[in-house]
Design a protein around this motif. Structure first.
Motif, PDB file in Angstrom:
ATOM      1  N   LEU A   1      -6.053  -0.147   3.839  1.00 15.38           N
ATOM      2  CA  LEU A   1      -5.615  -0.526   5.040  1.00 15.38           C
ATOM      3  C   LEU A   1      -6.564   0.782   6.382  1.00 15.38           C
ATOM      4  O   LEU A   1      -6.602   0.245   7.174  1.00 15.38           O
ATOM      5  CB  LEU A   1      -4.271  -0.047   5.743  1.00 15.38           C
ATOM      6  CG  LEU A   1      -3.264  -1.511   4.855  1.00 15.38           C
ATOM      7  CD1 LEU A   1      -1.532  -0.288   4.982  1.00 15.38           C
ATOM      8  CD2 LEU A   1      -3.475  -2.288   6.139  1.00 15.38           C
ATOM      9  N   GLN A   2      -6.383   1.470   6.351  1.00 13.98           N
ATOM     10  CA  GLN A   2      -7.645   2.441   6.984  1.00 13.98           C
ATOM     11  C   GLN A   2      -8.668   2.070   6.727  1.00 13.98           C
ATOM     12  O   GLN A   2      -9.150   2.587   8.094  1.00 13.98           O
ATOM     13  CB  GLN A   2      -7.623   3.835   6.775  1.00 13.98           C
ATOM     14  CG  GLN A   2      -7.249   5.407   7.386  1.00 13.98           C
ATOM     15  CD  GLN A   2      -6.613   5.388   8.853  1.00 13.98           C
ATOM     16  OE1 GLN A   2      -4.963   5.499   8.326  1.00 13.98           O
ATOM     17  NE2 GLN A   2      -7.153   5.321  10.477  1.00 13.98           N
ATOM     18  N   ASP A   3      -9.347   2.437   5.700  1.00 17.94           N
ATOM     19  CA  ASP A   3     -11.056   2.406   5.484  1.00 17.94           C
ATOM     20  C   ASP A   3     -11.399   0.365   6.461  1.00 17.94           C
ATOM     21  O   ASP A   3     -12.543   0.617   7.051  1.00 17.94           O
ATOM     22  CB  ASP A   3     -11.564   1.985   4.506  1.00 17.94           C
ATOM     23  CG  ASP A   3     -11.311   3.822   3.964  1.00 17.94           C
ATOM     24  OD1 ASP A   3     -10.512   4.802   4.987  1.00 17.94           O
ATOM     25  OD2 ASP A   3     -11.166   4.451   2.930  1.00 17.94           O
TER      26      ASP A   3
ATOM     27  N   PHE B   1      -5.014  -7.391   5.970  1.00 19.99           N
ATOM     28  CA  PHE B   1      -5.043  -7.392   6.843  1.00 19.99           C
ATOM     29  C   PHE B   1      -3.766  -8.522   7.346  1.00 19.99           C
ATOM     30  O   PHE B   1      -2.547  -8.373   8.476  1.00 19.99           O
ATOM     31  CB  PHE B   1      -6.355  -8.497   7.041  1.00 19.99           C
ATOM     32  CG  PHE B   1      -6.870  -8.047   6.916  1.00 19.99           C
ATOM     33  CD1 PHE B   1      -8.177  -7.682   7.739  1.00 19.99           C
ATOM     34  CD2 PHE B   1      -8.047  -8.019   5.807  1.00 19.99           C
ATOM     35  CE1 PHE B   1      -9.155  -7.375   8.102  1.00 19.99           C
ATOM     36  CE2 PHE B   1      -9.584  -7.679   5.369  1.00 19.99           C
ATOM     37  CZ  PHE B   1     -10.416  -6.669   6.713  1.00 19.99           C
ATOM     38  N   ILE B   2      -3.087  -9.497   6.028  1.00 22.22           N
ATOM     39  CA  ILE B   2      -1.374  -9.558   6.521  1.00 22.22           C
ATOM     40  C   ILE B   2      -0.892  -8.540   6.539  1.00 22.22           C
ATOM     41  O   ILE B   2       0.641  -8.688   7.610  1.00 22.22           O
ATOM     42  CB  ILE B   2      -1.028 -10.323   5.288  1.00 22.22           C
ATOM     43  CG1 ILE B   2      -2.458 -11.374   4.998  1.00 22.22           C
ATOM     44  CG2 ILE B   2       0.044 -11.094   5.137  1.00 22.22           C
ATOM     45  CD1 ILE B   2      -2.403 -12.400   3.342  1.00 22.22           C
ATOM     46  N   TRP B   3      -1.393  -7.606   5.928  1.00 18.92           N
ATOM     47  CA  TRP B   3       0.708  -6.142   5.986  1.00 18.92           C
ATOM     48  C   TRP B   3       0.109  -6.402   7.098  1.00 18.92           C
ATOM     49  O   TRP B   3       1.349  -5.654   8.287  1.00 18.92           O
ATOM     50  CB  TRP B   3       0.051  -5.455   5.394  1.00 18.92           C
ATOM     51  CG  TRP B   3       1.133  -4.539   4.911  1.00 18.92           C
ATOM     52  CD1 TRP B   3       2.523  -4.525   4.077  1.00 18.92           C
ATOM     53  CD2 TRP B   3       1.137  -3.504   6.358  1.00 18.92           C
ATOM     54  NE1 TRP B   3       3.061  -3.385   4.597  1.00 18.92           N
ATOM     55  CE2 TRP B   3       2.470  -2.576   5.656  1.00 18.92           C
ATOM     56  CE3 TRP B   3       0.550  -2.919   7.125  1.00 18.92           C
ATOM     57  CZ2 TRP B   3       2.438  -1.666   6.232  1.00 18.92           C
ATOM     58  CZ3 TRP B   3       0.979  -1.385   7.149  1.00 18.92           C
ATOM     59  CH2 TRP B   3       1.805  -0.706   7.090  1.00 18.92           C
ATOM     60  N   MET B   4      -0.931  -5.443   7.863  1.00 21.47           N
ATOM     61  CA  MET B   4      -1.151  -5.092   9.636  1.00 21.47           C
ATOM     62  C   MET B   4      -0.125  -5.550  10.371  1.00 21.47           C
ATOM     63  O   MET B   4      -0.347  -5.524  11.361  1.00 21.47           O
ATOM     64  CB  MET B   4      -2.610  -4.696   9.283  1.00 21.47           C
ATOM     65  CG  MET B   4      -3.482  -4.249  11.111  1.00 21.47           C
ATOM     66  SD  MET B   4      -2.128  -2.458  11.269  1.00 21.47           S
ATOM     67  CE  MET B   4      -3.195  -1.874   9.903  1.00 21.47           C
TER      68      MET B   4
ATOM     69  N   LEU C   1      -0.242 -13.015  -0.771  1.00 21.48           N
ATOM     70  CA  LEU C   1       0.961 -13.585   0.325  1.00 21.48           C
ATOM     71  C   LEU C   1       2.285 -13.151  -0.628  1.00 21.48           C
ATOM     72  O   LEU C   1       3.253 -12.700   0.409  1.00 21.48           O
ATOM     73  CB  LEU C   1       0.977 -15.152  -0.042  1.00 21.48           C
ATOM     74  CG  LEU C   1      -0.524 -15.681   1.075  1.00 21.48           C
ATOM     75  CD1 LEU C   1      -0.193 -17.590   0.787  1.00 21.48           C
ATOM     76  CD2 LEU C   1      -0.165 -15.941   2.538  1.00 21.48           C
ATOM     77  N   ARG C   2       2.113 -13.295  -1.943  1.00 16.52           N
ATOM     78  CA  ARG C   2       3.667 -12.712  -2.416  1.00 16.52           C
ATOM     79  C   ARG C   2       3.632 -11.292  -2.836  1.00 16.52           C
ATOM     80  O   ARG C   2       4.434 -11.185  -1.794  1.00 16.52           O
ATOM     81  CB  ARG C   2       3.103 -13.139  -4.078  1.00 16.52           C
ATOM     82  CG  ARG C   2       3.267 -14.533  -4.336  1.00 16.52           C
ATOM     83  CD  ARG C   2       3.807 -14.972  -6.228  1.00 16.52           C
ATOM     84  NE  ARG C   2       3.373 -15.820  -6.605  1.00 16.52           N
ATOM     85  CZ  ARG C   2       2.861 -16.812  -7.185  1.00 16.52           C
ATOM     86  NH1 ARG C   2       2.753 -16.041  -8.485  1.00 16.52           N
ATOM     87  NH2 ARG C   2       3.130 -17.936  -7.519  1.00 16.52           N
ATOM     88  N   LYS C   3       2.597 -10.627  -2.504  1.00 17.24           N
ATOM     89  CA  LYS C   3       2.926  -9.204  -2.404  1.00 17.24           C
ATOM     90  C   LYS C   3       3.459  -8.912  -1.047  1.00 17.24           C
ATOM     91  O   LYS C   3       3.696  -8.030  -0.363  1.00 17.24           O
ATOM     92  CB  LYS C   3       1.209  -8.526  -2.124  1.00 17.24           C
ATOM     93  CG  LYS C   3       1.033  -7.236  -1.934  1.00 17.24           C
ATOM     94  CD  LYS C   3       0.431  -6.297  -2.247  1.00 17.24           C
ATOM     95  CE  LYS C   3       0.127  -4.952  -2.494  1.00 17.24           C
ATOM     96  NZ  LYS C   3      -1.454  -4.225  -3.504  1.00 17.24           N
TER      97      LYS C   3
END
Length: 616
Positions: A395-397, A454-457, A483-485
């Protein structure tokens, strides 16, 4: 666990605001360096103004314009009160929150028993409430500050009981929030009473004998200048007429081209800045970027000096910088380097920004997203507790540091390949009649098929997201896992996910949709000659492909296979011109491949967009 600066021994850990401008009811957890992000008019500046009204140095006066207006109201009811609560906690030498204030500390002596409350676990904290309410007696809005007796859960925070006595100015003074808005300018601050420059230079720290000796020298310089200047002597003689008009007894007139008193020198001081190989220029002749940055650096000097003076005298001070848009007028690389400069400012820092270069350097846990919903502002933070270390690193990088623009987008469209990266923005521009930048969307190529960060963010920041995926088994399997995650259903059950059918990538899908002629036209434009595909087929016939398979263009569909091989081998150069050709076709039914149009229809429905009638 949040780590705070340990210099002062305290930190503001939370702030709540109710009925202040667009801030109907929000809570913001504050860290040592909090970065506020969000669209224009999302409430970031209002939050900084609310904090400044509560605990700021030189606190602003508030009036009816600062009281929130509900939908349909032309003026707020006099019974509506603005509430601004801040909670402070004691901080240990390791930067971690302590359970209690150290016995005999500066802050316990300052605030006493009324200023220190305890929760159900006997943890000590200091809660301060600022209230803006209408006074019938005075006929205006008035501010008052009191310590709270408790810190209730957010659902019921406004009902918290307050202490009877008001917070005194002396109790608030060491808690110093300084607000620097986007209009900061050192050239103006040099001459403005009360500026950080003037506060810092009012007392130069010289002894009385040193001051007397220097002022004697200044008087000598004045006499020397006047004695050698015919113009100044002429002015002095003319001004001597004051004696006969306004003075009943004898008087004298003196002209001092240089300040006689050392304390007055700072009022006429000038600062010059020189870049390598250039002559020095006063700040007034530099651009706003340089002057704005200089003002910030002066504050950094002021904050560190003030802290040193307080601690040398056995006192303490908790400095808080509320900074609006530090990136103003600075180029991208300067915006990146600015982060480190602000990090060096003594005390706690709360910064609002629209710069992806600045925000991209902040740790995930330090970001706070402001957004509007039904006219009122809301705030959210990134809760990374459910992520593992590798997820956080990605996420950070992968997202924050390389695609910080996502943080400010209206929506995010994700895909895996170069063909989509080059072509989809072209199709989008033709479909809506505006560029993706005008629409406020980010079109982002993920690393391979690693969609999850990207989805999580996007979900964490409540940014609408969409995926356009190839249909081959491996990419679909990776997409399904991501998507499941992220807690989402299968791809075929997500209305914001479009998957190319039939085990195909985008290049093969375009051929299946009947765009062979348009592909050959694009190839000719790229190569600069007609019927280049014929030459390509002759030169590549029988050659090995990347996987070791021999090319055979003599079969029935050999021309389509050759076109596919060319596209897959020239993705970066072919995708854009091919998208331009297809989206410019006269037949409106063929301007957009069906799956691309399906993606745009989903986006249009979610954002209230309308396709232009004739985009060609």
């Amino acid at each position: 666990m949040t780590i705070y600066g340990a210099e002062s021994g305290i930190a503001i850990v939370s702030a709540r605001v109710r009925d202040f401008r667009s801030l109907a009811n929000i809570e913001v957890e504050l860290c040592d360096f909090t970065v506020l992000i969000g669209a224009n008019n999302a409430g970031k500046t209002s939050f900084l103004d609310a904090l400044f009204a509560a605990i700021g140095v030189g606190r602003k006066s508030l009036d009816a314009d600062d009281v929130r207006l509900a939908i349909g109201e032309s003026a707020p009811p006099k019974t509506r009160e603005v509430l601004i609560d801040v909670m402070l906690r004691p901080i240990g030498a390791d930067g971690k929150i302590l359970d209690a204030y150290p016995a005999g500390s500066f802050w316990t002596n300052l605030w006493g028993a009324t200023g220190i409350a305890t929760d159900d676990s006997l943890n000590e904290f200091t809660p301060i409430r600022t209230t803006l309410k209408w006074s019938e007696i005075r006929g205006e809005y008035v501010l008052e500050r009191r310590f709270l007796r408790e810190w209730r859960p957010f659902d019921d925070w406004a009902a918290a009981a307050t202490q009877d006595r008001l917070v005194t100015a002396a109790q608030l003074e060491p808690l110093a929030l300084h607000y620097m808005d986007a209009k900061r300018d050192l050239d103006e601050d040099l001459r403005k009473p009360g500026s950080f420059w003037r506060r810092l230079t009012e007392d130069l720290g010289l002894s009385v004998p040193e001051i007397e000796e220097m002022e004697k020298t200044l008087s000598g310089i004045n006499e020397q200048i006047v004695s050698k200047s015919a113009i100044l002597k002429h002015l002095k003689q003319s001004l001597a007429g004051l004696q006969t008009v306004v003075a009943s007894d004898s008087g004298t007139v003196d002209v001092a081209p240089v300040a006689r008193k050392l304390r007055d020198l700072s009022k006429g001081v000038d600062v010059s800045f020189q870049t390598a190989g250039a002559q020095p220029f006063p700040l007034a002749r530099h651009g706003m970027g340089t002057r704005s940055l200089a003002a910030l650096l002066v504050f950094r000097a002021y904050a560190s000096w003030r802290y040193k003076q307080a601690t040398d005298g056995g006192d303490s001070v908790h400095s808080v910088l509320a900074l609006e848009e530090p990136e103003s007028h600075l180029h991208p690389q300067a915006q990146r380097s600015l982060f480190a400069h602000i990090k060096q400012v003594t005390g706690q820092r709360i910064v609002s920004t629209h710069s992806p270069y600045f925000a991209g350097q902040a740790p995930l846990q330090d970001l706070r997203l402001f957004f509007k919903a039904n006219g009122d502002s809301s705030v959210t933070k990134l809760d990374t507790s459910s992520l593992n270390k590798d997820d956080i690193r990605k996420l950070q990088d992968t997202v924050i540091e390389t695609r910080g623009d996502i943080l400010f987008s209206r929506g995010v469209v994700l895909f895996e390949g170069q063909t989509e990266e080059q072509g989809l923005p072209i199709y989008a521009g033709r479909y809506w009649g505006k560029t993706v930048h005008e629409l406020g969307f980010c079109f982002v190529r993920v690393n391979g098929t690693d969609y999850f960060p990207f989805i999580w963010m996007a979900k964490a920041l409540r940014i609408p997201w969409y995926i356009f995926s190839d249909g081959e088994p491996m990419p679909v399997a990776h997409l399904t896992t991501a998507l499941r995650k992220a807690g989402e259903p299968e791809p075929d059950k997500c209305p914001n996910v479009v998957v190319i059918p039939g085990d195909m990538g985008l290049e093969k899908y375009l051929l299946s949709e009947g765009y062979q002629a348009e592909i050959e036209q694009a190839i000719d434009e790229i190569e600069g000659k007609s019927k280049h595909l014929d030459d390509y087929m002759k030169s590549m016939q029988g050659q090995k492909k990347k996987g070791g398979k021999t090319r055979d263009y003599t079969v029935a569909d050999g021309r389509e296979l050759a076109a596919l091989d060319y596209l897959e081998g020239n993705k970066t150069s072919a995708a854009r011109p091919l998208a331009v050709i297809i989206s410019s076709l006269e037949d409106p039914k063929r301007r957009f491949p069906r799956k691309v149009e399906e993606l745009f229809e989903a986006i249009s429905k979610a954002h209230g967009l309308t396709a232009v009638k004739d985009p060609a």
